[in-house]
Design a protein around this motif. Structure first.
Motif, mmCIF file in Angstrom:
data_model
loop_
_atom_site.group_PDB
_atom_site.id
_atom_site.type_symbol
_atom_site.label_atom_id
_atom_site.label_comp_id
_atom_site.label_asym_id
_atom_site.label_seq_id
_atom_site.Cartn_x
_atom_site.Cartn_y
_atom_site.Cartn_z
ATOM 1 N N SER A 1 -75.413 14.964 7.780
ATOM 2 C CA SER A 1 -74.450 14.459 8.765
ATOM 3 C C SER A 1 -73.143 15.228 8.727
ATOM 4 C CB SER A 1 -74.153 12.978 8.511
ATOM 5 O OG SER A 1 -75.301 12.192 8.709
ATOM 6 N N ILE A 2 -72.499 15.273 9.883
ATOM 7 C CA ILE A 2 -71.157 15.829 10.029
ATOM 8 C C ILE A 2 -70.254 14.671 10.420
ATOM 9 C CG2 ILE A 2 -69.694 17.445 11.319
ATOM 10 C CD1 ILE A 2 -71.748 18.856 9.583
ATOM 11 N N TYR A 3 -69.116 14.546 9.766
ATOM 12 C CA TYR A 3 -68.226 13.399 9.963
ATOM 13 C C TYR A 3 -66.924 13.804 10.640
ATOM 14 C CZ TYR A 3 -71.484 11.124 6.879
ATOM 15 O OH TYR A 3 -72.626 10.614 6.342
ATOM 16 N N THR A 4 -66.408 12.865 11.437
ATOM 17 C CA THR A 4 -65.107 13.015 12.083
ATOM 18 C C THR A 4 -64.295 11.762 11.794
ATOM 19 O OG1 THR A 4 -66.035 14.349 13.867
ATOM 20 C CG2 THR A 4 -63.901 13.312 14.285
ATOM 21 N N VAL A 5 -63.088 11.952 11.296
ATOM 22 C CA VAL A 5 -62.177 10.837 11.056
ATOM 23 C C VAL A 5 -61.247 10.734 12.251
ATOM 24 C CG1 VAL A 5 -60.386 9.887 9.542
ATOM 25 C CG2 VAL A 5 -62.269 11.229 8.572
ATOM 26 N N GLN A 6 -61.112 9.537 12.789
ATOM 27 C CA GLN A 6 -60.220 9.296 13.920
ATOM 28 C C GLN A 6 -59.173 8.272 13.524
ATOM 29 O OE1 GLN A 6 -63.224 8.082 16.777
ATOM 30 N NE2 GLN A 6 -62.968 10.035 17.834
ATOM 31 N N SER A 7 -58.014 8.355 14.175
ATOM 32 C CA SER A 7 -56.931 7.414 13.883
ATOM 33 C C SER A 7 -56.420 6.787 15.174
ATOM 34 C CB SER A 7 -55.788 8.110 13.151
ATOM 35 O OG SER A 7 -55.218 9.114 13.960
ATOM 36 N N SER A 8 -55.831 5.599 15.019
ATOM 37 C CA SER A 8 -55.287 4.859 16.151
ATOM 38 C C SER A 8 -54.159 3.965 15.649
ATOM 39 C CB SER A 8 -56.379 3.994 16.782
ATOM 40 O OG SER A 8 -55.848 3.169 17.799
ATOM 41 N N THR A 9 -53.240 3.677 16.524
ATOM 42 C CA THR A 9 -52.183 2.717 16.196
ATOM 43 C C THR A 9 -52.400 1.387 16.909
ATOM 44 O OG1 THR A 9 -50.790 3.590 17.960
ATOM 45 C CG2 THR A 9 -50.440 4.490 15.740
ATOM 46 N N ASN A 10 -53.411 1.345 17.828
ATOM 47 C CA ASN A 10 -53.604 0.126 18.618
ATOM 48 C C ASN A 10 -55.066 -0.294 18.797
ATOM 49 O OD1 ASN A 10 -54.642 1.945 20.479
ATOM 50 N ND2 ASN A 10 -52.833 1.898 21.776
ATOM 51 N N LEU A 11 -55.994 0.409 18.181
ATOM 52 C CA LEU A 11 -57.443 0.145 18.269
ATOM 53 C C LEU A 11 -58.050 0.417 19.641
ATOM 54 C CD1 LEU A 11 -57.779 -3.128 16.140
ATOM 55 C CD2 LEU A 11 -58.439 -0.811 15.485
ATOM 56 N N PHE A 12 -57.283 0.936 20.578
ATOM 57 C CA PHE A 12 -57.796 1.262 21.910
ATOM 58 C C PHE A 12 -57.834 2.764 22.157
ATOM 59 C CE2 PHE A 12 -56.091 -3.048 22.397
ATOM 60 C CZ PHE A 12 -57.232 -3.699 22.839
ATOM 61 N N GLN A 13 -56.808 3.469 21.721
ATOM 62 C CA GLN A 13 -56.730 4.920 21.903
ATOM 63 C C GLN A 13 -56.942 5.592 20.553
ATOM 64 O OE1 GLN A 13 -52.778 5.005 23.576
ATOM 65 N NE2 GLN A 13 -53.578 5.173 25.640
ATOM 66 N N TRP A 14 -57.996 6.407 20.470
ATOM 67 C CA TRP A 14 -58.353 7.076 19.220
ATOM 68 C C TRP A 14 -58.225 8.584 19.384
ATOM 69 C CZ3 TRP A 14 -59.452 4.402 14.824
ATOM 70 C CH2 TRP A 14 -59.676 3.037 14.963
ATOM 71 N N THR A 15 -57.728 9.246 18.357
ATOM 72 C CA THR A 15 -57.639 10.709 18.336
ATOM 73 C C THR A 15 -58.182 11.210 17.004
ATOM 74 O OG1 THR A 15 -55.392 10.663 17.455
ATOM 75 C CG2 THR A 15 -55.609 10.798 19.845
ATOM 76 N N SER A 16 -58.630 12.450 17.006
ATOM 77 C CA SER A 16 -59.098 13.046 15.748
ATOM 78 C C SER A 16 -57.927 13.156 14.783
ATOM 79 C CB SER A 16 -59.689 14.426 16.003
ATOM 80 O OG SER A 16 -60.858 14.305 16.775
ATOM 81 N N ALA A 17 -58.159 12.744 13.559
ATOM 82 C CA ALA A 17 -57.113 12.819 12.535
ATOM 83 C C ALA A 17 -56.931 14.278 12.101
ATOM 84 C CB ALA A 17 -57.499 11.958 11.346
ATOM 85 N N PRO A 18 -55.720 14.665 11.721
ATOM 86 C CA PRO A 18 -55.494 16.039 11.247
ATOM 87 C C PRO A 18 -56.429 16.368 10.084
ATOM 88 C CG PRO A 18 -53.402 14.874 11.503
ATOM 89 C CD PRO A 18 -54.501 13.859 11.683
ATOM 90 N N ASP A 19 -57.088 17.509 10.159
ATOM 91 C CA ASP A 19 -58.038 17.956 9.132
ATOM 92 C C ASP A 19 -59.198 16.979 8.950
ATOM 93 O OD1 ASP A 19 -56.451 20.239 8.559
ATOM 94 O OD2 ASP A 19 -55.192 19.033 7.239
ATOM 95 N N GLY A 20 -59.502 16.177 9.970
ATOM 96 C CA GLY A 20 -60.553 15.174 9.846
ATOM 97 C C GLY A 20 -61.778 15.451 10.689
ATOM 98 N N THR A 21 -61.978 16.685 11.139
ATOM 99 C CA THR A 21 -63.141 16.999 11.972
ATOM 100 C C THR A 21 -64.065 17.986 11.270
ATOM 101 O OG1 THR A 21 -61.980 18.783 13.102
ATOM 102 C CG2 THR A 21 -61.879 16.611 14.120
ATOM 103 N N GLY A 22 -65.337 17.901 11.590
ATOM 104 C CA GLY A 22 -66.315 18.848 11.046
ATOM 105 C C GLY A 22 -66.517 18.734 9.552
#
Length: 76
Positions: free
Chosen positions: A25-46
Motif C-alpha cells: 500500500s501507498i499512504y497519504t496523510v490529509q489534514s483538516s481544520t473543519n472535517l469538511f475540507q481536506w488537503t494533503s499534509a506536508p510531506d504526507g504523500t506517497g
C-alpha cells in the motif's frame, strides 16, 4: 489508528499520527481544520507501507482544531 500529542517544549506542541501499514500500500496523510475540507499534509504523500507501524508528525500546530486521516491505495 491513533493520535498522540507530544510536547518536548510546551510552546512547541506536535501531533503524531500512528497507523499499521501494509507492504502493498501507498499512504497519504490529509489534514483538516473543519472535517469538511481536506488537503494533503506536508510531506504526507506517497508514503510506501513498511508492513509495520508507521507515523506522521505534524510540526505546525496552530491554535484551533486539527484533524488528520490516512488513506491507502494499492502500490503499483
Amino acid at each position: 489508528r491513533e493520535a498522540l500529542l507530544r510536547a518536548d517544549n510546551p510552546a512547541q506542541l506536535v501531533l503524531v499520527y500512528v497507523w499499521e501499514s501494509s507492504t502493498n500500500s501507498i499512504y497519504t496523510v490529509q489534514s483538516s481544520t473543519n472535517l469538511f475540507q481536506w488537503t494533503s499534509a506536508p510531506d504526507g504523500t506517497g508514503l510506501a507501507g513498511s508492513g509495520s507501524i508507521m507515523s506522521y508528525t505534524n510540526h505546525s500546530m496552530a491554535e484551533g482544531n486539527l484533524y488528520l486521516r490516512v488513506s491507502a491505495s494499492k502500490a503499483p
